[in-house]
Design a protein around this motif. Structure first.
Motif, short mmCIF file in Angstrom:
data_model
loop_
_atom_site.label_atom_id
_atom_site.label_comp_id
_atom_site.label_asym_id
_atom_site.label_seq_id
_atom_site.Cartn_x
_atom_site.Cartn_y
_atom_site.Cartn_z
N UNK A 145 75.93 71.43 10.07
CA UNK A 145 74.90 72.47 9.94
C UNK A 145 73.64 71.91 9.29
N UNK A 146 73.83 71.06 8.28
CA UNK A 146 72.68 70.46 7.60
C UNK A 146 71.93 69.52 8.52
N UNK A 147 72.64 68.76 9.35
CA UNK A 147 71.98 67.90 10.33
C UNK A 147 71.10 68.73 11.26
N UNK A 148 71.59 69.93 11.63
CA UNK A 148 70.80 70.81 12.49
C UNK A 148 69.57 71.35 11.78
N UNK A 149 69.74 71.75 10.52
CA UNK A 149 68.62 72.31 9.76
C UNK A 149 67.58 71.26 9.43
N UNK A 150 68.02 70.04 9.20
CA UNK A 150 67.12 68.95 8.84
C UNK A 150 66.89 68.01 10.03
N UNK A 151 66.83 68.59 11.20
CA UNK A 151 66.69 67.79 12.42
C UNK A 151 65.47 66.86 12.36
N UNK A 194 79.64 60.87 21.98
CA UNK A 194 78.52 60.71 22.89
C UNK A 194 77.59 59.65 22.30
N UNK A 195 77.49 58.52 22.94
CA UNK A 195 76.72 57.40 22.40
C UNK A 195 75.24 57.72 22.28
N UNK A 196 74.77 58.74 23.00
CA UNK A 196 73.36 59.12 22.95
C UNK A 196 73.09 60.20 21.90
N UNK A 197 74.14 60.67 21.25
CA UNK A 197 73.98 61.68 20.21
C UNK A 197 74.51 63.04 20.63
N UNK A 198 75.10 63.75 19.68
CA UNK A 198 75.68 65.07 19.91
C UNK A 198 74.71 66.13 19.39
N UNK A 199 74.51 67.16 20.20
CA UNK A 199 73.72 68.31 19.77
C UNK A 199 74.58 69.14 18.82
N UNK A 200 74.29 69.07 17.52
CA UNK A 200 75.18 69.70 16.54
C UNK A 200 75.17 71.23 16.66
N UNK A 203 79.75 74.00 -3.75
CA UNK A 203 80.49 74.26 -2.52
C UNK A 203 80.19 73.27 -1.42
N UNK A 204 80.67 73.55 -0.22
CA UNK A 204 80.47 72.65 0.93
C UNK A 204 79.00 72.37 1.23
N UNK A 205 78.16 73.37 1.09
CA UNK A 205 76.73 73.18 1.39
C UNK A 205 76.13 72.11 0.49
N UNK A 206 76.41 72.20 -0.81
CA UNK A 206 75.87 71.23 -1.75
C UNK A 206 76.48 69.85 -1.51
N UNK A 207 77.80 69.81 -1.25
CA UNK A 207 78.46 68.54 -1.00
C UNK A 207 77.90 67.86 0.23
N UNK A 208 77.60 68.64 1.27
CA UNK A 208 77.07 68.06 2.49
C UNK A 208 75.71 67.41 2.25
N UNK A 209 74.95 67.93 1.29
CA UNK A 209 73.66 67.30 1.00
C UNK A 209 73.84 65.89 0.46
#
Length: 338
Positions: free
Chosen positions: A17-23, A46-52, A320-326
């Motif tokens: 989710x963070x990868x999507x928000x910080x695209x 996918x070697x070209x990248x996954x659309x999260x 939580x998970x959000x902070x850890x993902x950062x």
């Protein structure tokens, strides 16, 4: 740089989710998620990248990671094949922590390191049990093993010391490292029973799958061991730690802390005396003058005593998970920056 994500539970999903928000940040750093591996919900590459965003949409609809359909995306039947044979630069390891033997995270990390891949992990269990082994092997191979996410969720600790305190020695460490325990004690301080407070923590989805890992102090102790090994070069393990959780804390204990002009907290301590290191995790009454006494709810933090500039206190309002993902993303970006 190509990222392979191993484990897509609460933290792994938050990372996506963070990868999507910080695209924009991710794309400007030329970082792409090329693979996601799970134990029971499939694996895709996918070697070209996954659309999260599409990945998460399909996972929400079907309960499967491998339901994603897009050009170039391969469904992989064996997660080990992704780890050992496919092309990636960084492994982001988010499998559940095991505090007895540290598996499967230990083996997953070792396989990536042996292939010359950088590793970013949130796995407290594996790092507390196998810190020396994993860090030694990463140094021998010449890759980075980063673990900011293992201790203070999104609040920087290891990078702060590494980059902000060069030349300083950490003489003493005190920390509130488990958000679940801090939440339970906070809610009990407002009049709830222990059972009511724990149930509310579980309802919010911010405690471990087995809440007693939190409540009995094991998770906090594992984090404390990582701090001792990483910041104080201490040769210690969980067996040497004195651990007492909050399972038996009562309303009377909370009131006693108030009468004494303080607050009851589950405190992690690392004390360096001569050539000895003492580690403990236990409920303590902190004076209201103590900087950690005012951390409430799921907040966590640490107080470090340095030999050069005295005390430094850091804290974060969430654990939580959000902070850890950062922290995971920050470590990935730091690899890109070199």
């Amino acid at each position: 740089m190509k990222v392979l994500l191993f484990g897509c539970g609460r933290v792994g999903r938050a990372f996506c989710e963070l990868l999507g928000r910080k695209r924009d940040v991710v794309e400007s750093a030329s970082i792409s998620l090329v693979g996601v591996a799970t134990r029971s919900r499939g694996c895709v590459f996918n070697s070209h990248g996954i659309d999260v965003d599409r990945l998460l949409q399909w996972e929400a609809l079907t309960g499967r990671i491998d339901a994603l359909e897009s050009e170039g995306t391969l469904v992989i039947s064996d997660a080990n094949e992704m780890l050992e044979d496919l092309d990636y630069d960084i492994l982001v390891e988010c499998t559940p922590s095991d505090f007895e033997i540290g598996e499967p995270a230990r083996s997953i990390i070792k396989k990536a390191i042996k292939r010359g891949k950088h590793v970013v992990t949130a796995n407290t269990g594996a790092m507390s049990l196998h810190f020396d082994e994993l860090t030694r092997e990463s140094l021998e191979i010449g890759v980075k093993l980063l673990y900011e996410a293992t201790v203070l969720s999104g609040t920087p600790l290891f990078s702060l010391v590494r980059q902000g305190l060069p030349g300083c020695c950490i003489r003493r460490f005190e920390g509130i490292l488990n958000g679940t325990c801090n939440f339970v004690l906070t809610v009990m301080g407002m009049g709830s029973t222990f059972d009511e407070a724990l149930l509310e923590a579980q309802r919010r989805g911010l405690s471990e799958q087995n809440p007693w890992v939190d409540i009995d102090g094991l998770e906090a102790a594992a984090k404390t061991v990582i701090v001792a090994r990483s910041l104080m070069s201490a040769n210690v393990d969980l067996k040497q730690a004195s651990i007492k959780g909050i399972r038996n804390i009562t309303a009377q204990n909370i009131e006693e802390a108030k009468r004494r002009g303080g607050k009851l907290k589950l405190l992690s301590r690392i004390e360096a005396n001569s050539n000895e290191i003492h580690i403990s995790v236990s409920p303590e009454i902190l004076s209201l003058n103590h900087p950690l006494a005012h951390l409430e709810g799921f907040s966590i933090g640490a107080l470090l005593l340095t030999d050069v500039i005295g005390e430094i206190c850091i804290s974060g309002s969430g654990s939580g998970p959000k902070e850890t993902s950062y922290s995971l993303l920050k470590d990935v970006l730091s690899l890109r920056e070199g």
